[in-house]
Design a protein around this motif. Structure first.
Motif, PDB file in Angstrom:
ATOM      1  N   UNK A  52       4.486  17.565   2.174  1.00 39.07           N
ATOM      2  CA  UNK A  52       3.138  17.053   2.452  1.00 39.07           C
ATOM      3  C   UNK A  52       3.185  15.632   2.986  1.00 39.07           C
ATOM      4  N   UNK A  53       3.940  14.774   2.296  1.00 48.44           N
ATOM      5  CA  UNK A  53       4.020  13.378   2.728  1.00 48.44           C
ATOM      6  C   UNK A  53       5.209  12.663   2.102  1.00 48.44           C
ATOM      7  N   UNK A  54       5.611  11.609   2.767  1.00 51.45           N
ATOM      8  CA  UNK A  54       6.650  10.720   2.266  1.00 51.45           C
ATOM      9  C   UNK A  54       5.960   9.491   1.704  1.00 51.45           C
ATOM     10  N   UNK A  55       6.343   9.083   0.513  1.00 51.67           N
ATOM     11  CA  UNK A  55       5.809   7.871  -0.111  1.00 51.67           C
ATOM     12  C   UNK A  55       6.903   6.817  -0.134  1.00 51.67           C
ATOM     13  N   UNK A  56       6.607   5.656   0.450  1.00 54.57           N
ATOM     14  CA  UNK A  56       7.578   4.566   0.514  1.00 54.57           C
ATOM     15  C   UNK A  56       6.964   3.347  -0.156  1.00 54.57           C
ATOM     16  N   UNK A  57       7.709   2.725  -1.057  1.00 52.92           N
ATOM     17  CA  UNK A  57       7.231   1.517  -1.724  1.00 52.92           C
ATOM     18  C   UNK A  57       7.229   0.349  -0.748  1.00 52.92           C
ATOM     19  N   UNK A  58       6.241  -0.542  -0.891  1.00 60.60           N
ATOM     20  CA  UNK A  58       6.183  -1.747  -0.064  1.00 60.60           C
ATOM     21  C   UNK A  58       7.517  -2.482  -0.133  1.00 60.60           C
ATOM     22  N   UNK A  59       8.078  -2.815   1.015  1.00 62.47           N
ATOM     23  CA  UNK A  59       9.314  -3.589   1.076  1.00 62.47           C
ATOM     24  C   UNK A  59      10.585  -2.781   0.905  1.00 62.47           C
ATOM     25  N   UNK A  60      10.462  -1.462   0.773  1.00 57.80           N
ATOM     26  CA  UNK A  60      11.656  -0.640   0.543  1.00 57.80           C
ATOM     27  C   UNK A  60      12.207  -0.037   1.829  1.00 57.80           C
TER      28      UNK A  60
END
Length: 108
Positions: A52-60
Motif C-alpha cells: 500500500x505504501x512505504x513509510x519513511x521517518x523524517x531524516x532517515x
C-alpha cells in the motif's frame, strides 16, 4: 454490602478482560500488515507483493533507505514521510530503522 462488592469485582474483571481482548485484536491486525526494518522491507519489495505504501521517518532517507525509495518509485508505490514517533507507534515499537511498509490486505 457483600453483594455490591461482588458485583463491583465482576464488573472490574469484565472491563479488564474486554480491554485486553480489544487491544490484543487491534495489535494483531496492525502488526499483520506492517513490515519494519531495512532488510525486511527491501525483501518484500523484491518479492513483488502488493504494498500500500512505504513509510519513511523524517531524516532517515540515507544509505540503503535511498535504494528502498528508488525501488518504490519504480513500482509506483506511495511514499509517505512520517515522524519517528509515529513510525514507532505504527510498528509497535519494533526496530524499524526508519522505514516500514504497509502491506495490502487484499491483492489487487
Amino acid at each position: 454490602m457483600k453483594i455490591c462488592g461482588i458485583i463491583y469485582f465482576v464488573y472490574l474483571c469484565a472491563s479488564v478482560l474486554w480491554r485486553f481482548l480489544i487491544l490484543s485484536n487491534f495489535e494483531n491486525e496492525s502488526s499483520n500488515n506492517i513490515i519494519a526494518g531495512r532488510n525486511p522491507v527491501m525483501e518484500v519489495i523484491r518479492s513483488g507483493r502488493e504494498i500500500d505504501r512505504l513509510l519513511v521517518a523524517h531524516g532517515a532517507a540515507t544509505g540503503s533507505v535511498t535504494a528502498i525509495i528508488a525501488k518504490c518509485n519504480e513500482r509506483g508505490i506511495l511514499i509517505k514521510e512520517v515522524s519517528p514517533s509515529k513510525l514507532d507507534y505504527l510498528t509497535g515499537g519494533a526496530n524499524h530503522q526508519g522505514v516500514a511498509v504497509m502491506i495490502a490486505t487484499q491483492e489487487y
